[in-house]
Design a protein around this motif. Structure first.
Motif, mmCIF file in Angstrom:
data_model
loop_
_atom_site.group_PDB
_atom_site.id
_atom_site.type_symbol
_atom_site.label_atom_id
_atom_site.label_comp_id
_atom_site.label_asym_id
_atom_site.label_seq_id
_atom_site.Cartn_x
_atom_site.Cartn_y
_atom_site.Cartn_z
ATOM 1 N N ALA A 33 59.561 46.058 -36.963
ATOM 2 C CA ALA A 33 60.443 45.023 -36.725
ATOM 3 C C ALA A 33 62.087 45.448 -37.018
ATOM 4 C CB ALA A 33 60.119 43.885 -37.672
ATOM 5 N N VAL A 34 62.137 46.137 -37.921
ATOM 6 C CA VAL A 34 63.557 46.584 -38.192
ATOM 7 C C VAL A 34 63.795 47.490 -36.774
ATOM 8 C CG1 VAL A 34 64.805 48.626 -39.503
ATOM 9 C CG2 VAL A 34 63.282 46.724 -40.424
ATOM 10 N N LEU A 35 63.025 48.516 -36.363
ATOM 11 C CA LEU A 35 63.356 49.342 -35.031
ATOM 12 C C LEU A 35 63.852 48.358 -33.837
ATOM 13 C CD1 LEU A 35 60.770 51.946 -35.196
ATOM 14 C CD2 LEU A 35 63.339 52.327 -35.414
ATOM 15 N N MET A 36 62.958 47.120 -33.813
ATOM 16 C CA MET A 36 63.219 46.210 -32.796
ATOM 17 C C MET A 36 64.412 45.389 -32.748
ATOM 18 S SD MET A 36 60.696 46.545 -30.235
ATOM 19 C CE MET A 36 61.183 48.327 -30.680
ATOM 20 N N LEU A 37 64.693 45.274 -34.122
ATOM 21 C CA LEU A 37 66.025 44.590 -34.519
ATOM 22 C C LEU A 37 67.246 45.387 -34.059
ATOM 23 C CD1 LEU A 37 65.415 42.454 -37.570
ATOM 24 C CD2 LEU A 37 65.559 41.486 -35.419
ATOM 25 N N MET A 38 67.073 46.651 -34.305
ATOM 26 C CA MET A 38 68.068 47.723 -34.042
ATOM 27 C C MET A 38 68.199 47.469 -32.388
ATOM 28 S SD MET A 38 67.214 50.566 -36.728
ATOM 29 C CE MET A 38 68.539 51.724 -36.289
ATOM 30 N N GLY A 39 67.175 47.454 -31.638
ATOM 31 C CA GLY A 39 66.918 47.526 -30.131
ATOM 32 C C GLY A 39 67.687 46.084 -29.847
ATOM 33 N N ALA A 40 67.436 45.015 -30.721
ATOM 34 C CA ALA A 40 68.020 43.812 -30.144
ATOM 35 C C ALA A 40 69.840 43.951 -30.107
ATOM 36 C CB ALA A 40 67.652 42.723 -31.151
ATOM 37 N N TRP A 41 70.079 44.723 -31.169
ATOM 38 C CA TRP A 41 71.593 45.128 -31.018
ATOM 39 C C TRP A 41 71.956 45.642 -29.931
ATOM 40 C CZ3 TRP A 41 75.932 43.918 -33.614
ATOM 41 C CH2 TRP A 41 77.067 44.680 -33.411
ATOM 42 N N PHE A 57 72.289 37.422 -31.534
ATOM 43 C CA PHE A 57 71.369 37.677 -31.010
ATOM 44 C C PHE A 57 70.329 38.497 -31.803
ATOM 45 C CE2 PHE A 57 68.793 40.601 -28.174
ATOM 46 C CZ PHE A 57 68.135 39.600 -27.399
ATOM 47 N N VAL A 58 70.657 39.275 -32.844
ATOM 48 C CA VAL A 58 69.829 40.071 -33.740
ATOM 49 C C VAL A 58 69.137 39.067 -34.418
ATOM 50 C CG1 VAL A 58 69.605 41.641 -35.528
ATOM 51 C CG2 VAL A 58 71.141 42.215 -33.611
ATOM 52 N N LEU A 59 69.937 38.108 -35.133
ATOM 53 C CA LEU A 59 69.432 37.038 -35.922
ATOM 54 C C LEU A 59 68.373 36.190 -35.318
ATOM 55 C CD1 LEU A 59 69.470 35.435 -38.747
ATOM 56 C CD2 LEU A 59 71.547 34.133 -37.579
ATOM 57 N N ALA A 60 68.600 35.764 -33.779
ATOM 58 C CA ALA A 60 67.749 35.043 -33.284
ATOM 59 C C ALA A 60 66.367 35.640 -33.296
ATOM 60 C CB ALA A 60 68.176 34.434 -31.722
ATOM 61 N N THR A 61 66.425 37.042 -32.677
ATOM 62 C CA THR A 61 65.368 37.769 -32.815
ATOM 63 C C THR A 61 64.486 37.884 -33.969
ATOM 64 O OG1 THR A 61 66.498 39.137 -30.879
ATOM 65 C CG2 THR A 61 64.377 40.049 -31.775
#
Length: 276
Positions: A33-41, A57-61
């Motif tokens: 999930a952390v990796l995907m949140l970095m991907g969201a950034w 957008f990161v927060l929404a993800t």
């Protein structure tokens, strides 16, 4: 560049395998999930978001991931993780059409910032749900390791075949370096590794054959994931999505194949024939 890529892979692959084998499911889900949140950034850069909108957008993800994680164990007719995975599968199928005709019609449709961000939300949340599902299944960690080795085999096979015998461009307007021969090489490598992985998992007969077919499909859809992220980067004028991994770029550069492959791997497992 090649030496850096190899050195990075030699460090990351053993760490990933050891983590999958020995960490509990919640830890695997958290790390991914952390990796995907970095991907969201990084995804925010596809539409030119500044710092504050990208953080939102990161927060929404993160909220969407938390909702899927929090509701996945509740007894409902259709689980929320099934919805997330299903939407991602549909998107990556639809992406084929956009990849083939890129850039025609792009700006008026999925090139719009709001649509791009909605796609990003689906594409980033679903892999976390898929990885959690796989690690928490009956065969658990081993099944997840097999999945990643199939994706890695597809990526390596495509690279080697493309470098040695690649002649015909696959989709030059999206990714000039990819070839049809490379794609075939990746699919063949994935089928072989799926056969080995299926044997490790104890599959025999029609179930093993089906698993090998699934390996080939995972390789094919992983190429779509790679090309899909390349399509967004090309429209945004970006070479790489980020710089987290030396020689590999950002999270989306490294895990683009997994974004598409993980949801479809889970979906495909439910279609495998019974073992006999």
């Amino acid at each position: 560049m090649l030496v850096t890529r190899i050195a990075t892979a030699l460090v990351l692959v053993p760490l990933a395998v050891l983590g999958i084998l020995f960490l509990p499911t919640f830890a695997i889900a958290f790390v991914f999930a952390v990796l995907m949140l970095m991907g969201a950034w990084e995804w925010g850069a596809f539409v030119g978001l500044t710092r504050t909108p990208r953080l939102l957008f990161v927060l929404a993800t993160a909220v969407a991931m938390a909702c899927v994680a929090g509701l996945r164990s509740r007894a409902t007719p259709v689980g929320i993780e099934t919805v997330a995975i299903g939407l991602a599968c549909l998107w990556w199928l639809a992406a084929v059409g956009w990849i083939v005709r890129f850039p025609d019609g792009w700006a008026e449709t999925i090139g719009r910032p709001a649509i791009t961000l909605v796609i990003g939300l689906v594409a980033l949340v679903a892999p976390v749900a898929a990885v959690t599902y796989l690690h928490d299944s009956d065969t658990g960690a081993v099944l997840l390791v097999v999945f990643f080795f199939i994706v890695w085999a597809a990526d390596t096979g495509a690279y080697m075949a493309g470098r040695t015998i690649g002649r015909h461009k696959l989709v030059p307007r999206v990714s000039p370096g990819k070839t049809r021969e490379g794609a075939i090489g990746g699919i063949v490598a994935a089928i072989v590794f799926a056969g080995i992985g299926g044997w490790v998992l104890g599959y025999t007969g029609t179930r093993l054959a089906g698993f090998m077919v699934l390996g080939g499909w995972v390789a094919a859809i992983s190429i779509v994931g790679d090309l899909g992220i390349s399509m967004f980067k090309r429209h945004a004028g970006l070479k790489d999505s980020g710089t987290l991994f030396p020689g590999h770029g950002g999270v989306l550069d490294r895990l683009d194949s997994v974004l598409a492959a993980a949801p479809w791997f889970v979906a495909g497992l439910h279609c495998l024939p019974s073992q006999f």
